[in-house]
Design a protein around this motif. Structure first.
Motif, PDB file in Angstrom:
ATOM      1  N   TYR A  50       2.121   6.500  -4.086  1.00  0.00           N
ATOM      2  CA  TYR A  50       1.942   5.071  -4.311  1.00  0.00           C
ATOM      3  C   TYR A  50       2.764   4.321  -3.270  1.00  0.00           C
ATOM      4  O   TYR A  50       3.980   4.517  -3.173  1.00  0.00           O
ATOM      5  N   THR A  53       4.644   0.934 -13.557  1.00  0.00           N
ATOM      6  CA  THR A  53       4.961  -0.427 -13.129  1.00  0.00           C
ATOM      7  C   THR A  53       6.292  -0.406 -12.390  1.00  0.00           C
ATOM      8  O   THR A  53       7.269   0.176 -12.868  1.00  0.00           O
ATOM      9  N   SER A 102       9.259  -2.825 -10.716  1.00  0.00           N
ATOM     10  CA  SER A 102       9.810  -4.180 -10.769  1.00  0.00           C
ATOM     11  C   SER A 102      11.017  -4.296  -9.853  1.00  0.00           C
ATOM     12  O   SER A 102      11.692  -3.299  -9.562  1.00  0.00           O
ATOM     13  N   SER A 155       4.173   0.664  -1.310  1.00  0.00           N
ATOM     14  CA  SER A 155       5.004  -0.428  -1.826  1.00  0.00           C
ATOM     15  C   SER A 155       4.187  -1.538  -2.491  1.00  0.00           C
ATOM     16  O   SER A 155       4.762  -2.469  -3.053  1.00  0.00           O
ATOM     17  N   LYS A 156       2.845  -1.427  -2.446  1.00  0.00           N
ATOM     18  CA  LYS A 156       1.980  -2.378  -3.139  1.00  0.00           C
ATOM     19  C   LYS A 156       1.248  -1.739  -4.311  1.00  0.00           C
ATOM     20  O   LYS A 156       0.410  -2.371  -4.946  1.00  0.00           O
ATOM     21  N   GLY A 157       1.545  -0.475  -4.554  1.00  0.00           N
ATOM     22  CA  GLY A 157       0.941   0.213  -5.682  1.00  0.00           C
ATOM     23  C   GLY A 157      -0.369   0.894  -5.376  1.00  0.00           C
ATOM     24  O   GLY A 157      -1.017   1.426  -6.290  1.00  0.00           O
ATOM     25  N   ASN A 158      -0.792   0.907  -4.110  1.00  0.00           N
ATOM     26  CA  ASN A 158      -2.025   1.596  -3.754  1.00  0.00           C
ATOM     27  C   ASN A 158      -1.820   3.105  -3.847  1.00  0.00           C
ATOM     28  O   ASN A 158      -0.902   3.650  -3.247  1.00  0.00           O
ATOM     29  N   THR A 180       8.197   2.607  -3.686  1.00  0.00           N
ATOM     30  CA  THR A 180       7.124   3.592  -3.619  1.00  0.00           C
ATOM     31  C   THR A 180       7.380   4.705  -4.623  1.00  0.00           C
ATOM     32  O   THR A 180       8.468   4.806  -5.193  1.00  0.00           O
ATOM     33  N   ILE A 226       6.453  -5.952  -9.484  1.00  0.00           N
ATOM     34  CA  ILE A 226       5.924  -6.016  -8.125  1.00  0.00           C
ATOM     35  C   ILE A 226       4.507  -5.466  -8.088  1.00  0.00           C
ATOM     36  O   ILE A 226       3.617  -6.050  -7.498  1.00  0.00           O
ATOM     37  N   TRP A 227       4.298  -4.317  -8.749  1.00  0.00           N
ATOM     38  CA  TRP A 227       2.946  -3.761  -8.842  1.00  0.00           C
ATOM     39  C   TRP A 227       2.826  -2.850 -10.055  1.00  0.00           C
ATOM     40  O   TRP A 227       3.819  -2.356 -10.582  1.00  0.00           O
ATOM     41  N   SER A 228       1.582  -2.646 -10.486  1.00  0.00           N
ATOM     42  CA  SER A 228       1.243  -1.690 -11.538  1.00  0.00           C
ATOM     43  C   SER A 228       0.042  -0.891 -11.086  1.00  0.00           C
ATOM     44  O   SER A 228      -0.849  -1.406 -10.405  1.00  0.00           O
ATOM     45  N   SER A 229       0.011   0.384 -11.459  1.00  0.00           N
ATOM     46  CA  SER A 229      -1.097   1.242 -11.042  1.00  0.00           C
ATOM     47  C   SER A 229      -1.253   2.384 -12.032  1.00  0.00           C
ATOM     48  O   SER A 229      -0.282   2.805 -12.669  1.00  0.00           O
TER      49      SER A 229
END
Length: 403
Positions: free
Chosen positions: A178, A130, A132, A180-183, A161, A140-143
């Motif tokens: 990863y 995650t 933040s 900046s959106k967690g993709n 990233t 901001i994102w989790s993956s």
């Protein structure tokens, strides 16, 4: 080039003898900066830190200064708190948790994807990364982060990233990226090594703890660029300059330091040998410049990423509570640095411009009754913003230095 090397070595010899007169303060130099208290923050209960926990200062992309502290109420109750460097207000406070920080103020946490009841060491399992925003504390994102029992390491990059290396049965390693959106994407397959890290646009791999070799790969293609022998990267801050030059060091007979620089293609750009008196010298990367210092001789030297000498100064031996044990501490924004000196007039704090080594401030301990240079934790930002956290961890103070 040969003539330049001769001139450079001559300059180093002059520095080592303490004869360079450029910007060298006299023993009777009078401290001239006047400190002005801007704010003081008293902890509501407990204390900030326990004497072993570092305090983190990070600037976000908007220039907001975040002071991350560990607030200890008692043995069973501890918080992580973010204090505004501008006002001293607490931005957020959360029960203590494990985290990692990037230099540009992103917070990374890692938690198991499975519950304790589902845990099975014999099979593959994942955990969750995650990211933040440090200033707001909001995710901001989790993956998911793939994991194998053979091992894994993570690298936290810029702009939220991340990279993750997963090691497969001593055969190969997979690098995941990863955005900046967690993709998540599978970026590269690399030969198996015990340790991998990402530095700038380089991947550095080490076969094992005692191996003298470091393998350097291109982050974009996975192509092996070069192999370093008995060379290590720098212990403080970045290892790569803004123009993509990798800086390494190699000690010879514990009396000489060979500083090496490699281009983004892995070619050796330049190398220099430095002799030193006692204790290894230290190297810092400041954007496109390299700062060299030898504490016992008081030598400070600045060079650019092409290895060209910019300027140097010589001080009496200097001291500082650095990170982790350096006598010199860099400012949060890297535009200056500071250290303390013991003079006939008492203890003085010296602040220099990291662009040209020009002395900005020389502050006397006698001007501050509530701060101890050689005992409290000191932090610097914007060349004239000084933060102090005393050893008891009860207060944080911010001072502005005025001429």
């Amino acid at each position: 080039m040969k003539w330049f090397c001769i001139r450079f070595c001559l300059l180093i010899s002059i520095l080592s003898l303490g004869l360079l007169s450029v910007d060298k303060p006299s023993a009777s130099a009078k401290a001239k900066a006047v400190p002005q208290l801007e704010w003081a923050k008293q902890v509501d209960s407990g204390k900030w830190g326990d004497g072993f926990t570092p305090h983190y200062f990070r600037l976000d992309s908007s220039g907001n200064l975040n002071i991350l502290v560990r607030k200890v109420v008692n043995e069973d109750l501890t918080y992580v708190e973010n204090i505004s460097g501008e006002t001293g207000d607490i931005r957020w406070s959360k029960p203590e948790f494990d985290y990692w920080l990037s230099e540009d103020a992103y917070m990374y946490t890692r938690t198991p994807a499975e519950t304790e009841e589902d845990y099975d060491y014999e099979r593959r399992f994942d955990d969750i990364i995650t990211v933040s925003d440090l200033t707001t504390g909001k995710p901001i994102w989790s993956s998911k982060n793939p994991y194998f029992r053979e091992g894994r390491s993570s690298g936290f990059n810029k702009s939220g990233t991340a990279y993750s290396f997963t090691y497969h049965k001593n055969k190969y390693a997979t690098l995941y990226y990863y955005d900046s959106k967690g993709n998540r994407s599978k970026k590269l397959i690399l030969p198996y090594m015990q340790y991998y890290t990402v530095e700038g646009n380089f991947i550095l791999g080490q076969p094992g703890n005692k191996s003298p070799y470091t393998h350097v790969f291109d982050l974009s293609t996975g192509k092996k660029l070069t192999v370093l022998t008995n060379e290590t990267t720098l212990p403080y801050g970045n290892r790569v300059t803004d123009d993509g030059t990798l800086i390494t060091r190699k000690f010879i007979n514990n009396r000489e330091l060979e500083l090496r620089a490699y281009s983004p293609t892995g070619a050796l750009k330049w190398k220099y040998d430095f002799s030193f008196k006692k204790g290894p010298p230290e190297i810092f990367i400041i954007h496109d410049r390299v700062l060299y210092l030898e504490q016992t001789a008081g030598n400070i030297m600045l060079m650019n990423s092409d290895g060209k000498f910019i300027t140097g100064v010589n001080e009496t031996p200097f001291y500082m509570q650095g990170e982790p044990n350096s006598p010199l501490k860099m400012a949060i924004d890297l535009q200056s640095f500071m250290y303390i000196q013991y003079t006939e007039q008492g203890i003085e704090l010296v602040i220099r411009d990291s662009n040209n080594l020009r002395e900005l401030y020389r502050v006397s301990q006698n001007d501050w009754n509530d701060v101890r240079f050689n005992r409290d934790e000191l932090f610097l930002n914007k060349q004239n913003e000084l933060f102090f956290i005393p050893s008891d961890g009860q207060t944080i103070r911010k001072y502005q230095l005025l001429q």
